[in-house]
Scaffold this motif. Structure first.
Motif, PDB file in Angstrom:
ATOM      1  N   LYS A   1     -30.521 -31.951  32.429  1.00 37.70           N
ATOM      2  CA  LYS A   1     -30.887 -32.674  33.645  1.00 37.70           C
ATOM      3  C   LYS A   1     -32.091 -33.577  33.395  1.00 37.70           C
ATOM      4  N   ARG A   2     -33.100 -33.037  32.714  1.00 39.51           N
ATOM      5  CA  ARG A   2     -34.306 -33.820  32.422  1.00 39.51           C
ATOM      6  C   ARG A   2     -33.973 -35.004  31.516  1.00 39.51           C
ATOM      7  N   THR A   3     -33.103 -34.775  30.539  1.00 43.20           N
ATOM      8  CA  THR A   3     -32.696 -35.841  29.629  1.00 43.20           C
ATOM      9  C   THR A   3     -32.008 -36.964  30.394  1.00 43.20           C
ATOM     10  N   PHE A   4     -31.098 -36.607  31.275  1.00 46.98           N
ATOM     11  CA  PHE A   4     -30.361 -37.601  32.064  1.00 46.98           C
ATOM     12  C   PHE A   4     -31.310 -38.411  32.944  1.00 46.98           C
ATOM     13  N   ILE A   5     -32.255 -37.728  33.600  1.00 45.49           N
ATOM     14  CA  ILE A   5     -33.177 -38.428  34.498  1.00 45.49           C
ATOM     15  C   ILE A   5     -34.083 -39.373  33.720  1.00 45.49           C
ATOM     16  N   LEU A   6     -34.650 -38.890  32.603  1.00 46.17           N
ATOM     17  CA  LEU A   6     -35.536 -39.741  31.799  1.00 46.17           C
ATOM     18  C   LEU A   6     -34.803 -40.958  31.267  1.00 46.17           C
ATOM     19  N   PHE A   7     -33.588 -40.748  30.759  1.00 45.60           N
ATOM     20  CA  PHE A   7     -32.814 -41.862  30.216  1.00 45.60           C
ATOM     21  C   PHE A   7     -32.488 -42.862  31.325  1.00 45.60           C
ATOM     22  N   SER A   8     -32.151 -42.360  32.498  1.00 43.36           N
ATOM     23  CA  SER A   8     -31.822 -43.233  33.624  1.00 43.36           C
ATOM     24  C   SER A   8     -33.034 -44.031  34.093  1.00 43.36           C
ATOM     25  N   LEU A   9     -34.203 -43.386  34.112  1.00 38.30           N
ATOM     26  CA  LEU A   9     -35.421 -44.100  34.487  1.00 38.30           C
ATOM     27  C   LEU A   9     -35.719 -45.227  33.502  1.00 38.30           C
ATOM     28  N   GLY A  10     -35.472 -44.972  32.221  1.00 34.81           N
ATOM     29  CA  GLY A  10     -35.655 -46.020  31.217  1.00 34.81           C
ATOM     30  C   GLY A  10     -34.717 -47.194  31.443  1.00 34.81           C
ATOM     31  N   LEU A  11     -33.477 -46.898  31.776  1.00 31.29           N
ATOM     32  CA  LEU A  11     -32.510 -47.967  32.056  1.00 31.29           C
ATOM     33  C   LEU A  11     -32.899 -48.736  33.319  1.00 31.29           C
ATOM     34  N   PHE A  12     -33.424 -48.014  34.314  1.00 33.16           N
ATOM     35  CA  PHE A  12     -33.870 -48.686  35.532  1.00 33.16           C
ATOM     36  C   PHE A  12     -34.958 -49.712  35.232  1.00 33.16           C
ATOM     37  N   LEU A  13     -35.943 -49.316  34.419  1.00 39.05           N
ATOM     38  CA  LEU A  13     -37.009 -50.262  34.063  1.00 39.05           C
ATOM     39  C   LEU A  13     -36.459 -51.445  33.275  1.00 39.05           C
ATOM     40  N   ALA A  14     -35.401 -51.216  32.509  1.00 39.67           N
ATOM     41  CA  ALA A  14     -34.814 -52.298  31.717  1.00 39.67           C
ATOM     42  C   ALA A  14     -34.178 -53.380  32.583  1.00 39.67           C
ATOM     43  N   VAL A  15     -33.671 -53.003  33.757  1.00 40.12           N
ATOM     44  CA  VAL A  15     -33.001 -53.984  34.622  1.00 40.12           C
ATOM     45  C   VAL A  15     -33.869 -54.437  35.789  1.00 40.12           C
ATOM     46  N   PHE A  16     -35.026 -53.782  35.971  1.00 40.91           N
ATOM     47  CA  PHE A  16     -35.872 -54.116  37.116  1.00 40.91           C
ATOM     48  C   PHE A  16     -36.740 -55.337  36.805  1.00 40.91           C
ATOM     49  N   TYR A  17     -36.137 -56.491  36.875  1.00 37.32           N
ATOM     50  CA  TYR A  17     -36.881 -57.730  36.633  1.00 37.32           C
ATOM     51  C   TYR A  17     -36.040 -58.932  37.056  1.00 37.32           C
ATOM     52  N   ILE A  18     -36.682 -59.892  37.699  1.00 34.39           N
ATOM     53  CA  ILE A  18     -36.058 -61.172  38.031  1.00 34.39           C
ATOM     54  C   ILE A  18     -37.015 -62.269  37.597  1.00 34.39           C
ATOM     55  N   ASN A  19     -36.528 -63.231  36.848  1.00 36.74           N
ATOM     56  CA  ASN A  19     -37.347 -64.352  36.383  1.00 36.74           C
ATOM     57  C   ASN A  19     -37.404 -65.407  37.474  1.00 36.74           C
ATOM     58  N   ILE A  20     -38.478 -65.411  38.244  1.00 33.82           N
ATOM     59  CA  ILE A  20     -38.577 -66.304  39.391  1.00 33.82           C
ATOM     60  C   ILE A  20     -38.795 -67.762  38.986  1.00 33.82           C
TER      61      ILE A  20
END
Length: 404
Positions: free
Chosen positions: A105-124
């Motif tokens: 469970k911890r592995t899944f959450i940590l990996f998912s949080l990393g992926l979230f940071l990877a997509v959390f960006y918009i070049n304005i």
């Protein structure tokens, strides 16, 4: 200020009890974690990436700087913590199914949080930017949290089912397999050109294998030729497992001994031997963070032992709790701190102000316009760190601890 520090310590003791070497939680470890993540946030949020003081920037390739010690320190602490909190129960009884399910469970959450940071960006500032195409479809698969997640799961599995000497054998086997692949396995690029034992960025066996598994589109340096490269790739995760195991072994040692001045001297001496050994062998196997070479494992684990020995001596033996109290705020809520810094750091680049963004507007008008470039960049990092501290202090005061 004294009242503020006293309140932090009082609340810490209420949550964890009096720090003792047989307790599941050592204040020295929380402080070590806090110091490490403080350094990480400081180096990851400069005013300008073009102006960083030498200790706050990564080595270009071979070699190391203090910044290159931050990530392995985290893995060392992960190893220490997973043994102390999950596997070193007082009566030796371990709920293996419960531990492994929690680890998954911890592995899944940590990996998912990393992926979230990877997509959390918009070049304005780019009218042609497409979040779907430029961010989601080109998502970087690996990263800091993703590597921590994978290493954590593998190490807890190893420690659950293997005795100490079997763990050592696995660490040696991983290191030998890594070196054989790095130096002796031939590989070819798209044009059929053969390589073997190359150690330049974009030419190594690590880059070759990661490019095959992850594909260049999903790697940090996807445009490198002949192979894309990623400092947190798949293959270099193998020696990172050894870094984490080194933390496990220190935790085992500490569990079986009393925390005395002699112990601290022995732990520091071990660290010095590892650093000297890494330096000696670096002429054969370079110290390199992106490749996570065995000498880099020795060097970083050695420094981790030295830092931990000093913290244990000062905090657990000499009881200098107040001097390190502010770092408890960061260390006890490290995942929340990392995510807060990642999200806010990106938001500052996404909020438009005139022709720029909020970070650029603040930096250019209030710092860079009046200070030396390097000093302005560093002061911005300190401002970001202060904001982060206030946010984590708020969570700490309200006993909001984000446990993954």
């Amino acid at each position: 200020m004294r009242a503020h520090i006293s309140k932090i310590l009082e609340q810490y003791l209420q949550m964890n009890g009096s720090p003792q070497h047989h307790s599941k939680r050592l204040m020295a470890i929380d402080v070590f974690r806090g110091l490490t993540i403080t350094a990480m946030i400081l180096v990851n949020n400069p005013g300008s990436w073009s102006y960083q003081y030498w200790p706050l920037a990564h080595a270009h390739w071979h070699g190391w700087t203090p910044t290159d010690l931050i990530f392995p320190f985290f893995l060392f602490i992960v190893g220490w913590s997973l043994y102390a909190s999950k596997l070193a129960s007082a009566n030796g009884a371990i709920d293996s199914k419960g531990v492994l399910f929690g680890a998954l469970k911890r592995t899944f959450i940590l990996f998912s949080l990393g992926l979230f940071l990877a997509v959390f960006y918009i070049n304005i500032n780019d009218a042609n930017f497409s979040w779907f195409n430029d961010r989601l479809l080109s998502i970087r698969i690996m990263g800091v949290l993703q590597r921590i997640a994978l290493v954590y799961f593998v190490v807890i599995f190893i420690v659950m089912y293997c005795r100490f000497w079997t763990q050592v054998f696995i660490a040696i086997a991983l290191t030998i397999a890594y070196l054989i692949a790095l130096y002796f396995v031939p590989y070819a690029d798209a044009a059929g050109v053969l390589y073997q034992g190359e150690l330049a960025r974009g030419f190594t066996f690590i880059d070759y294998l990661d490019s095959k598994i992850l594909t260049p589109t999903h790697m940090y340096l996807g445009n490198l030729q002949p192979f894309a490269s990623d400092p947190e790739g798949i293959f270099s995760t193998l020696p990172a497992i050894v870094t984490c195991l080194s933390g496990v072994w220190v935790a085992m040692w500490m569990k079986r001994t009393h925390l005395t001045t002699l112990f601290c001297a022995k732990l520091c001496g071990l660290g010095i031997l590892l650093v000297v050994g890494a330096t000696y062998f670096s002429s054969l196997i370079p110290i390199n963070k992106p490749m996570w070479t065995p000498t880099y494992v020795m060097l970083s684990s050695g420094f981790a032992c030295m830092v931990l020995s000093v913290l244990v001596y000062l905090i657990e033996i000499k009881k200098h709790h107040k001097s390190f109290a502010p770092f408890i705020v960061f260390g006890i809520n490290s995942i929340a701190f990392f995510m807060f810094a990642g999200v806010v750091g990106r938001l500052l680049l996404m909020i438009p102000v005139g022709d720029s963004h909020l970070k650029g507007w603040f930096y250019s008008n209030f710092l860079d316009a009046y200070l030396d470039n390097y000093l302005a960049s560093f002061i911005y990092s300190l401002c970001f760190l202060l904001i982060s501290y206030l946010a984590m202090l708020f969570l700490y005061r309200h006993k909001i601890i984000w446990k993954v």
